[in-house]
Design a protein around this motif. Structure first.
Motif, PDB file in Angstrom:
ATOM      1  N   HIS A   5       0.816  -1.212   0.000  1.00  0.00           N
ATOM      2  CA  HIS A   5       0.000   0.000   0.000  1.00  0.00           C
ATOM      3  C   HIS A   5       0.854   1.268   0.000  1.00  0.00           C
ATOM      4  CE1 HIS A   5      -3.589  -2.360   0.573  1.00  0.00           C
ATOM      5  NE2 HIS A   5      -3.054  -2.957   1.630  1.00  0.00           N
ATOM      6  N   GLN A   6       2.161   1.113  -0.014  1.00  0.00           N
ATOM      7  CA  GLN A   6       3.023   2.292  -0.014  1.00  0.00           C
ATOM      8  C   GLN A   6       3.118   2.914  -1.402  1.00  0.00           C
ATOM      9  OE1 GLN A   6       6.801   1.208   1.895  1.00  0.00           O
ATOM     10  NE2 GLN A   6       6.054   2.257   3.719  1.00  0.00           N
ATOM     11  N   THR A   7       3.481   4.192  -1.432  1.00  0.00           N
ATOM     12  CA  THR A   7       3.659   4.926  -2.675  1.00  0.00           C
ATOM     13  C   THR A   7       5.085   5.446  -2.746  1.00  0.00           C
ATOM     14  OG1 THR A   7       1.346   5.636  -2.757  1.00  0.00           O
ATOM     15  CG2 THR A   7       2.932   6.938  -4.013  1.00  0.00           C
ATOM     16  N   VAL A   9       7.598   7.693  -5.050  1.00  0.00           N
ATOM     17  CA  VAL A   9       7.563   8.733  -6.074  1.00  0.00           C
ATOM     18  C   VAL A   9       8.974   9.002  -6.577  1.00  0.00           C
ATOM     19  CG1 VAL A   9       7.048  11.167  -6.532  1.00  0.00           C
ATOM     20  CG2 VAL A   9       5.463   9.788  -5.170  1.00  0.00           C
ATOM     21  N   GLY A  31       3.604  -1.789  -4.636  1.00  0.00           N
ATOM     22  CA  GLY A  31       2.902  -0.551  -4.320  1.00  0.00           C
ATOM     23  C   GLY A  31       2.835   0.372  -5.523  1.00  0.00           C
ATOM     24  N   ARG A  32       2.358   1.591  -5.285  1.00  0.00           N
ATOM     25  CA  ARG A  32       2.285   2.579  -6.366  1.00  0.00           C
ATOM     26  C   ARG A  32       3.675   3.115  -6.681  1.00  0.00           C
ATOM     27  NH1 ARG A  32      -1.715   7.343  -5.176  1.00  0.00           N
ATOM     28  NH2 ARG A  32      -1.472   7.716  -7.424  1.00  0.00           N
ATOM     29  N   VAL A  33       3.964   3.263  -7.962  1.00  0.00           N
ATOM     30  CA  VAL A  33       5.181   3.912  -8.422  1.00  0.00           C
ATOM     31  C   VAL A  33       4.761   5.067  -9.321  1.00  0.00           C
ATOM     32  CG1 VAL A  33       7.342   3.709  -9.707  1.00  0.00           C
ATOM     33  CG2 VAL A  33       6.542   1.789  -8.313  1.00  0.00           C
ATOM     34  N   ILE A  34       5.126   6.262  -8.934  1.00  0.00           N
ATOM     35  CA  ILE A  34       4.743   7.462  -9.677  1.00  0.00           C
ATOM     36  C   ILE A  34       6.005   8.136 -10.191  1.00  0.00           C
ATOM     37  CG2 ILE A  34       3.594   9.697  -9.565  1.00  0.00           C
ATOM     38  CD1 ILE A  34       1.903   8.586  -7.264  1.00  0.00           C
ATOM     39  N   GLU A  77       2.865   4.984 -12.944  1.00  0.00           N
ATOM     40  CA  GLU A  77       2.025   6.142 -13.205  1.00  0.00           C
ATOM     41  C   GLU A  77       2.903   7.308 -13.660  1.00  0.00           C
ATOM     42  OE1 GLU A  77      -0.731   6.975  -9.972  1.00  0.00           O
ATOM     43  OE2 GLU A  77      -0.408   4.923  -9.221  1.00  0.00           O
ATOM     44  N   ILE A 102       0.775  15.090  -4.430  1.00  0.00           N
ATOM     45  CA  ILE A 102       1.040  13.657  -4.343  1.00  0.00           C
ATOM     46  C   ILE A 102       1.689  13.358  -2.998  1.00  0.00           C
ATOM     47  CG2 ILE A 102       2.299  11.715  -5.347  1.00  0.00           C
ATOM     48  CD1 ILE A 102       2.174  13.163  -8.036  1.00  0.00           C
ATOM     49  N   TYR A 104       3.761  10.760  -0.655  1.00  0.00           N
ATOM     50  CA  TYR A 104       4.696   9.655  -0.859  1.00  0.00           C
ATOM     51  C   TYR A 104       5.090   9.026   0.473  1.00  0.00           C
ATOM     52  CZ  TYR A 104       8.374  12.946   0.584  1.00  0.00           C
ATOM     53  OH  TYR A 104       9.144  13.835   1.287  1.00  0.00           O
ATOM     54  N   ASP A 105       5.509   7.769   0.394  1.00  0.00           N
ATOM     55  CA  ASP A 105       6.154   7.116   1.527  1.00  0.00           C
ATOM     56  C   ASP A 105       7.673   7.253   1.424  1.00  0.00           C
ATOM     57  OD1 ASP A 105       3.953   5.703   3.138  1.00  0.00           O
ATOM     58  OD2 ASP A 105       3.465   5.172   1.074  1.00  0.00           O
TER      59      ASP A 105
END
Length: 421
Positions: A5-7, A9, A31-34, A77, A102, A104-105
């Motif tokens: 669940h971490q993001t 960036v 997790g999310r990668v932006i 993303e 945005i 971020y973690d």
């Protein structure tokens, strides 16, 4: 494994940022990668901009790190054409130019560098160019072709790698070229007085004019177009176009605004990071041209602007973000191609750090290896010119830290691998 669940960036859409994103997925991060890019183009590599693409030997699509479809497939993303304008380490947020916020973690700054600008009259004229971005290369490629057709004249400020590679490209199109350089030889701060003359001779053989010991003072124009360049020794050089190739400055504005530790410009500039590429904030990392890293092997803080550092530094930072034990100690490496001469340079031997330069092979024929040795006989750097498949051996010799006999290095009969302890 890091919480799904971490993001994470990544700010910066160059090679370091793209390879970091790739590595996060390859290492199993779910997790999310932006990825935030201030250019509208997908992440691309920079060496072709002054080499194959500028020469017209490579197509535009060849410069991109990944196919555009890869990012969606890897669930990266992308925010293209959107600069990051504000970083708040306390809230762990990044705000983009369009107002998007945005959270971020963990964050990677891979903001790269930008061309240093000439601070003289005339830089606003239409024929003044820089080379850092794909758009610059596209424009310059057309300019060189036009100069070649019309017997036009390009004057270049700076005889570093970019200046020399563009000079070679311009001559391949048939343009007239003059290079103005404050130092007594090209690449003086890298190769020293011992080998800079090699590149003077190479370019003169191909019709390039050099004007050493001088700096631009004014770009003269009429009706918005370039007519000539004046230098501080009173000379005037006719010109239709001008390239400023006087180095690059790390893009640290975002880090400075966020209060991260920076390195003084006199010491090379950049964002201060440890051997794991961590900044002074435990949730922020930096890699590529902008990172001034504690180098475990060289026992110094070093900022490297070359392709290999972005290629390897981005993945190293990604692994550190994932909590892996990282000590980024790659031997600095870069390469250049000019006319029929190709070279690779490994190591770090700034002026004043070495005691002697030893050559193996035929320098006159431009088929040789040069070795920069410290006072204790340790190999600090090596450059192979039109000699191939030796860069790895040179890097191993640098890594081993052993005292080497100059006569053995100079003897082409002695295999480099045999010198390893």
């Amino acid at each position: 494994m890091v919480d799904a669940h971490q993001t994470f960036v990544i700010v910066g859409g160059g090679l370091a940022g793209a390879k970091a994103a790739e590595t996060l997925r390859a290492e199993g991060f779910t997790g999310r990668v932006i990825l935030i890019c201030d250019e509208r183009d997908h992440p691309y590599e920079r060496p072709p901009l002054s080499k194959g693409y500028l020469l017209g030997k490579e197509e535009r699509d060849s410069v991109f790190v990944h196919e555009p479809a890869w990012y969606a497939q890897a669930q990266i993303e992308l925010h293209l054409g959107q600069p990051a304008v504000h970083l708040d380490p306390g809230a762990r947020t990044v705000r983009l130019g369009d107002g998007t916020l945005i959270v971020y973690d963990k964050l990677l700054l891979a903001t790269g560098a930008e061309p240093r600008r000439l601070d003289i009259p005339g830089t606003g004229l239409a024929g003044v160019h820089h080379l850092r971005r794909l758009a610059h290369a596209e424009r310059l490629r057309g300019v060189l072709a036009s100069l070649g057709r019309d017997n036009g004249h390009l004057v270049i400020a700076g005889a570093g790698w970019i200046g020399l590679e563009v000079a070679a490209a311009a001559r391949s199109y048939g343009a007239e070229v003059t290079v103005v350089e404050a130092a007594p030889t090209p690449l003086h701060g890298i190769l020293g007085p011992e080998l800079g003359g090699l590149f003077t001779d190479l370019h003169r053989e191909h019709g390039v004019r050099f004007h050493f010991g001088a700096r631009f003072t004014e770009i003269v124009g009429q009706d918005g177009m370039v007519l000539a360049v004046r230098t501080d020794d009173g000379e005037e050089h006719p010109a239709h176009d001008v390239l400023a190739a006087i180095g690059a400055a790390p893009r640290t504005a975002l880090a400075e605004q966020a209060g991260l530790d920076l390195v003084d410009r006199e010491a090379g500039g950049g964002i201060a990071v440890d051997a794991a590429l961590r900044t002074s904030d435990p949730y922020i990392y930096a890699a590529g041209d902008v990172a001034a890293a504690d180098h475990p092997l060289l026992d110094s803080r070093l900022r490297v602007e070359h392709w290999a550092n972005a290629l390897n530094g981005g993945p190293a930072a990604a692994r550190a973000m994932l909590g892996q034990d990282v000590s980024y100690d790659r031997v600095p490496y870069f390469f250049s191609d000019q006319y029929d001469v190709g070279m690779e340079y490994s190591g770090y031997a700034p002026p004043g750090s070495y005691a002697q330069v030893v050559c193996r092979g035929d320098v006159a024929k431009r088929e040789f290896i040069a070795f920069w040795l410290g006072a204790d006989g340790r190999l600090l750097a090596g450059m192979n010119v039109n000699v191939w498949d030796v860069a790895e051996s040179i890097q191993q010799l640098i890594r081993c830290g052993a005292s080497l006999a100059p006569e053995a290095l100079a003897d082409p009969v002695v295999p480099l691998a045999s010198l390893l302890p």
